[in-house]
Scaffold this active site. Structure first.
Site, short mmCIF file in Angstrom:
data_model
loop_
_atom_site.label_atom_id
_atom_site.label_comp_id
_atom_site.label_asym_id
_atom_site.label_seq_id
_atom_site.Cartn_x
_atom_site.Cartn_y
_atom_site.Cartn_z
N MET A 1 -0.99 52.10 77.65
CA MET A 1 -2.03 52.40 76.64
C MET A 1 -1.31 52.87 75.41
O MET A 1 -0.43 53.79 75.34
CB MET A 1 -3.04 53.29 76.96
CG MET A 1 -3.76 52.88 78.33
SD MET A 1 -5.22 53.84 78.77
CE MET A 1 -6.29 53.36 77.29
N ASP B 1 -7.32 39.60 76.52
CA ASP B 1 -7.11 41.08 76.50
C ASP B 1 -7.52 41.86 77.85
O ASP B 1 -8.44 41.37 78.60
CB ASP B 1 -7.85 41.74 75.27
CG ASP B 1 -7.47 43.08 74.83
OD1 ASP B 1 -6.32 43.34 75.22
OD2 ASP B 1 -8.07 43.81 74.18
N GLU B 2 -6.94 42.94 78.06
CA GLU B 2 -7.71 43.92 79.33
C GLU B 2 -7.33 43.23 80.43
O GLU B 2 -8.29 42.98 81.39
CB GLU B 2 -8.77 44.26 79.23
CG GLU B 2 -8.90 44.92 77.80
CD GLU B 2 -8.11 46.38 77.80
OE1 GLU B 2 -7.47 46.81 78.72
OE2 GLU B 2 -8.30 47.11 76.58
#
Length: 212
Positions: free
Chosen positions: A19, A96-97
């Site tokens: 992150m 994404d993610e």
């Protein structure tokens, strides 16, 4: 819909990092560059990450772009085939993610690559706050054509590896559900050594409290 473009040679990419390593910013920059060059692309992300309350991908640096949400039970292969029918073929699919994808959904993305020659570029975390692989990340490591690490640095200068979860006081948390959506208020990227040191300190505090 069948693929009549056998000359296309797509790839399944996985770009992972901790992150705060600017993964989302890289995705959004890539999307902007594709748009400037007139390339067909689509942005997607699992609906598990619903922090924005709407279907957008937003970076910590403030840039954002609309996207298609992927529900946990969604068949991404069928979903993308329908998009191809309605909007035309997408040469690039940016996700994404990606750690929140299911194993089956990653396999479906691989089929999109193999059947249509599209390029699927997934951005996500490698591991959770307990240093365990997410299901989506594990499957991407197993079958992705290209794997790249997006590196970032711990406060001590070493490379970050752990996505440590923290409480409101900044203490590192070692127990809980695997998925708990949050940003800087709940997570801090750190190297393995610093994470182990914080774990040792926490164990000492717990031992003292138990003794009392």
């Amino acid at each position: 819909m069948t693929c009549d473009n056998h000359h296309r040679r797509g790839k399944l990419y996985f770009r992972y990092g901790t992150m705060g390593s600017a993964k989302t910013a890289l995705l959004l920059t890539t999307a902007y560059n594709f748009e400037e060059r007139g390339m067909n692309y689509i942005c997607m992300k699992p609906a598990v990450d619903n922090r924005e309350g709407t279907s957008v991908i937003r970076s910590r640096i403030g840039i954002e772009r609309r996207c298609e949400w992927i529900l946990p039970e969604a068949d991404i292969y069928s979903m993308l085939v329908e998009i191809f029918k309605k909007e035309g073929f997408k040469e690039w699919i940016l996700i994404d993610e990606a750690q929140f994808l299911t194993t089956m959904q990653v396999d479906q993305l691989a089929r999109i690559v193999d059947d249509f020659g599209a390029n699927v570029m997934c951005y996500g975390l490698r591991t959770d706050f307990q240093s365990r692989l997410f299901d989506g990340s594990r499957r991407l490591f197993e079958i992705a054509d290209t794997i790249d690490e997006v590196k970032s640095t711990c406060t001590c200068g070493r490379k970050t590896i752990i996505n440590a979860r923290i409480d409101r006081l900044g203490n590192v948390v070692f127990d809980g559900e695997q998925v708990e959506i949050g940003g800087n208020d709940k997570y801090m990227a750190m190297c393995r050594r610093c994470w182990a040191k914080r774990r040792c300190e926490r164990d000492m505090i717990d031992a003292i409290d138990f003794g009392e």
